[in-house]
Design an enzyme around this catalytic site. Sequence first.
Site, PDB file in Angstrom:
ATOM      1  N   LYS A 170       0.849  -1.187   0.000  1.00  0.00           N
ATOM      2  CA  LYS A 170       0.000   0.000   0.000  1.00  0.00           C
ATOM      3  C   LYS A 170       0.888   1.242   0.000  1.00  0.00           C
ATOM      4  O   LYS A 170       1.452   1.630   1.023  1.00  0.00           O
ATOM      5  CB  LYS A 170      -0.912   0.052   1.230  1.00  0.00           C
ATOM      6  CG  LYS A 170      -2.000   1.131   1.104  1.00  0.00           C
ATOM      7  CD  LYS A 170      -2.486   1.672   2.433  1.00  0.00           C
ATOM      8  CE  LYS A 170      -1.689   2.834   2.897  1.00  0.00           C
ATOM      9  NZ  LYS A 170      -1.831   4.072   2.063  1.00  0.00           N
ATOM     10  N   GLU A 245       9.695   1.939  10.794  1.00  0.00           N
ATOM     11  CA  GLU A 245      10.637   3.054  10.699  1.00  0.00           C
ATOM     12  C   GLU A 245       9.816   4.321  10.837  1.00  0.00           C
ATOM     13  O   GLU A 245       9.020   4.654   9.965  1.00  0.00           O
ATOM     14  CB  GLU A 245      11.391   3.014   9.370  1.00  0.00           C
ATOM     15  CG  GLU A 245      12.676   3.832   9.402  1.00  0.00           C
ATOM     16  CD  GLU A 245      12.522   5.238   8.875  1.00  0.00           C
ATOM     17  OE1 GLU A 245      11.957   6.089   9.614  1.00  0.00           O
ATOM     18  OE2 GLU A 245      12.941   5.494   7.741  1.00  0.00           O
ATOM     19  N   CYS A 279      13.245  11.505   6.464  1.00  0.00           N
ATOM     20  CA  CYS A 279      13.190  10.996   7.838  1.00  0.00           C
ATOM     21  C   CYS A 279      14.509  11.181   8.565  1.00  0.00           C
ATOM     22  O   CYS A 279      14.533  11.320   9.788  1.00  0.00           O
ATOM     23  CB  CYS A 279      12.768   9.532   7.846  1.00  0.00           C
ATOM     24  SG  CYS A 279      13.842   8.436   6.888  1.00  0.00           S
ATOM     25  N   GLU A 380       9.505  16.038  15.276  1.00  0.00           N
ATOM     26  CA  GLU A 380       9.841  15.983  13.859  1.00  0.00           C
ATOM     27  C   GLU A 380       8.933  16.931  13.070  1.00  0.00           C
ATOM     28  O   GLU A 380       7.728  16.708  12.968  1.00  0.00           O
ATOM     29  CB  GLU A 380       9.692  14.548  13.335  1.00  0.00           C
ATOM     30  CG  GLU A 380      10.171  14.382  11.916  1.00  0.00           C
ATOM     31  CD  GLU A 380      10.062  12.946  11.431  1.00  0.00           C
ATOM     32  OE1 GLU A 380      10.992  12.478  10.760  1.00  0.00           O
ATOM     33  OE2 GLU A 380       9.039  12.293  11.722  1.00  0.00           O
TER      34      GLU A 380
END
Length: 485
Positions: A170, A245, A279, A380
């Site tokens: 997906k 992750e 990331c 983040e």
Amino acid sequence: MYIDGQWVESHTGNTREIINPFNQEVIATVTEGDEKDSQLAIQAARKAFDKGDWATTPASERGAIIQKVADFIRRDKEELAKLESLDTGKTIIESYADMDDIANVFQYFAGLADKNGGEVIQSPIPDSESRVVREPVGVCGQISPWNYPLLQASWKLAPALVAGNTLVAKPSEITPLTTIKVFELMEEAGVPKGVANLVLGPGNTVGAELSTSLDVDLISFTGGIETGKKIMQAASVNVKKVALELGGKNPNIIFADADFDTAVDQALNAVFFHAGQVCSAGSRLLVEESIHDRFVEAVVNQAKKIKLGNGFEEGTQSGPLISAEHREKVESFVQIGIEEGAELVLGGKRPEDPKLQNGFFYEPTIFINCISDMRIVQEEVFGPVLTIEKFNSAEEVIEKANDTIYGLAGAVWSTDIEKAETVASKLRMGTVWINDFHPYFPQAPWGGFKQSGFGRELGHIGLEEYTEVKHIFRNKKPQPAGWFV
């Protein structure tokens, strides 16, 4: 969507328009699936694993098919790169590099296919043999993010298939185009019916079904931490294997004895590459106090020159953010930073250039006088926002760098290699670069400590994630146990 070897529409007939974040133009319309479509794909994968031949196909043959995928990616590099830049807004130069990396990932895992024949363990029991083998996990659900759509998908697809698993992929619902194309290439390469399935749609329907299904044996997810936590909870329904992750808040540490000009250049690359939507972005800069002011001045002066624009135009160095919603998130973090008392010295707004008004652009933004407990230092942002802190000793910077819930990556800059190695050894992160930032390659594992997730992608460990370990013991001269005589 691609289910059980057929290209199909969603059962509802729903569709989604895919837009170019540079100008908001519709570049494609794709089918939009839901839970039922996900269930159909899972059923196809389950049947292919349980009753098909893929898992027992000689590993060398599986590897040869995956090598064909690598070859086809190189053949169609131009088309794939164009799709990736249209879908994400990144520069075409970056997309070309991504396609090279993706082909290398498929080639690397293809080469590993027949390299692990198991191991023989010396048995302490006479007249016996003991060996350990690795077998495929089964049906794998794979959920990929929007920032590197095909690159991140390749880290999952290639090892899962080489190991003999079946899968349901997906991609992000807003950047599916290159993943669709690679499924066409996998079909062309000869991946059997039902082995690789593709479902398009939102995470709260398609992705949720992959996480909760009793017929899925492993779920691999790259994305946000809150979604990752939900996937962990959902996966507990059948105790499926989980690989996550979940991003990071990655420190970039500059000692006074670092190569100044190189460190400045790489500090910009660390945070502003792909508009900070990485990331492993080095969005948290820690500079030794004795060079802090000069370093900040140099970084700010260079960041002012970054050219925003159309990724297909020569000279463009950075494209837009992925969506209006994401830009609003970045803007909210900038406002939080101001309210927390950080000093904004660059950016903090949308560009005024008329040519950029239809895109989701945001100027490179720099905060100084930051302290470790600020939200913009801890959380983040996933955009072109850099926070800068001072430090005075190795011990202090180690403590600051580790003072976060994340542990994905970080960097240390110093010409004193012993010092750099000492600091690197004490950073609680999955990857630490010394005198560099951002390099990765298929041979080296990728993943994080702490709430950056668990499990690894890439490297031989990335292949092992998609296997189960089995111990087989054989008694060559069986005798009655005599226990109950």
